[in-house]
Design an enzyme around this catalytic site. Structure first.
Site: not given
Ligand code: TYM
Length: 332
Positions: A112, A195, A198
């Site tokens: 990023k 992948k 968003k």
């Molecule tokens: P975020 O908001 O980017 O994504 C939410 C969840 O979706 C999963 N994900 C995917 N899984 C499969 N294929 C994809 N293309 C794909 N894109 C996204 C992510 O792996 C995630 O599980 N850092 C985290 C948010 C967070 C979090 C936490 C997660 C903050 N604190 C504590 C777990 C525990 C994130 O950016 O998710």
């Protein structure tokens, strides 16, 4: 019951199919078997620049979508991160036991910040994974259902828990990632080697849960597929068609083998047309239910306030214990 924690960022209007199949779908099923705590991580959502009115709307949209896909506030704790101040408080403590070099090795930050440029990347983006560790450790979570892209952040979380425990005495449960291999990385429909994301996919590359169903069907029909014409599952040689098969299997409960057999002798176009229909039928009710929750924001906010209160009851105990271990004076 083992405890589960996971979070999702409100950084877009709609979640996409990767979020759902990689993570949120498992959040829903784990309500049956685990003590589940789920969080809309708005503190994380301000690390890369945002607009206040949009953020406020997206926080509600995120909560509404989670309810629409099946989170049940009577069975799980659903809350918004900024309403539980202990997250920021524990994050500070963990910042102080994280090495600068250790944080610098986080690939998501490197990607990023390379895209934005070092001077435009905030320090918040840099410490983002440490806040994530605080989220998880506050609830003494045993398991964290996430997609593959979060694996490194989970490793850091485990390292920090173990480090704190060995330096200051046993305080945190060391959590395990819960990553379901088949759907851990849903790829971009227009670039099936990347992948679905968003922040970096083009609109045509992602299926949004809140899109018009007809538009979703069209995106599936326009998905980039591979050379050749045989429908087989081979993520290396045929990433496009394999991604579509993965989505198809996940949304229908059919196995990949069954699908491959069913489409033997048929073309990519047939598969895409059918899957387009499946996806359209899948998103339609989610869209409607999300809208129903949004129609009553006061009710939604109330539900989230109750969730925050439940979360805080757990988080406050853990934070107090961590503060005691470190040597801070008792609370006043
Ligand atoms: P975020 O908001 O980017 O994504 C939410 C969840 O979706 C999963 N994900 C995917 N899984 C499969 N294929 C994809 N293309 C794909 N894109 C996204 C992510 O792996 C995630 O599980 N850092 C985290 C948010 C967070 C979090 C936490 C997660 C903050 N604190 C504590 C777990 C525990 C994130 O950016 O998710």
């Amino acid at each position: 019951r083992p405890r589960v924690f996971s979070g999702i960022q409100p950084t877009a209007d709609s979640f996409h199919l990767g979020n759902y199949l990689g993570a949120v779908r498992n959040w829903v099923t784990m309500q049956e078997t685990h003590d589940t705590v789920y969080c809309v991580v708005d503190l994380h959502a301000i690390t890369a620049g945002h607009e206040p009115a949009t953020l406020r709307q997206r926080i509600r949209l995120a909560a509404a979508q989670l309810l629409a896909v099946g989170l049940d506030p009577d069975r799980c704790t659903l809350f918004v991160q900024s309403q539980v101040p202990e997250h920021a408080q524990l994050a500070w403590v963990l910042n102080c036991i994280t090495g600068f070099g250790e944080a610098s090795r986080m690939t998501q930050f490197k990607d990023k910040s390379a895209r934005q440029g070092a001077d435009r990347s905030s320090v918040g983006l840099f410490t983002y994974p440490i806040l994530q560790a605080a989220d998880i450790l506050l609830y003494q979570a045993d398991a964290v259902p996430v997609g593959e892209d979060q694996r490194q952040h989970l490793e850091l979380t485990r390292d920090l828990a173990q480090r704190f425990n060995s330096r200051f005495g046993p305080t945190f449960t060391v959590p395990a990632p819960h990553i379901i291999r088949d759907t851990a990385k849903i790829t971009d429909l227009q670039d099936p080697t990347a992948k679905m994301s968003k922040s970096s996919s083009s609109p045509a590359g992602i299926i949004e849960l809140l899109d018009e169903p007809a538009r979703s069907a069209k995106k599936i029909r326009s998905a980039v597929t591979d050379t050749g014409r045989e429908i087989i599952f081979d993520p290396e040689q045929k990433p496009g068609i394999s991604n579509l098969l993965t989505i198809y299997a996940a949304l229908t409960g059919r196995t990949i083998d069954d699908l491959v057999q069913a489409y033997d002798g048929k073309g990519y176009g047939d598969l895409k047309k059918d899957l387009g229909q499946v996806v359209a039928e899948f998103v339609e009710p989610i869209r409607q239910r999300t809208q129903q929750y949004l129609d009553d924001p006061a009710q939604l906010d109330k539900l989230l306030a109750v969730g925050a209160e439940k979360a805080r009851a757990v988080a406050a105990v853990t934070l107090r214990e961590a503060y005691d271990r470190i040597g801070f004076l008792p609370g006043v």
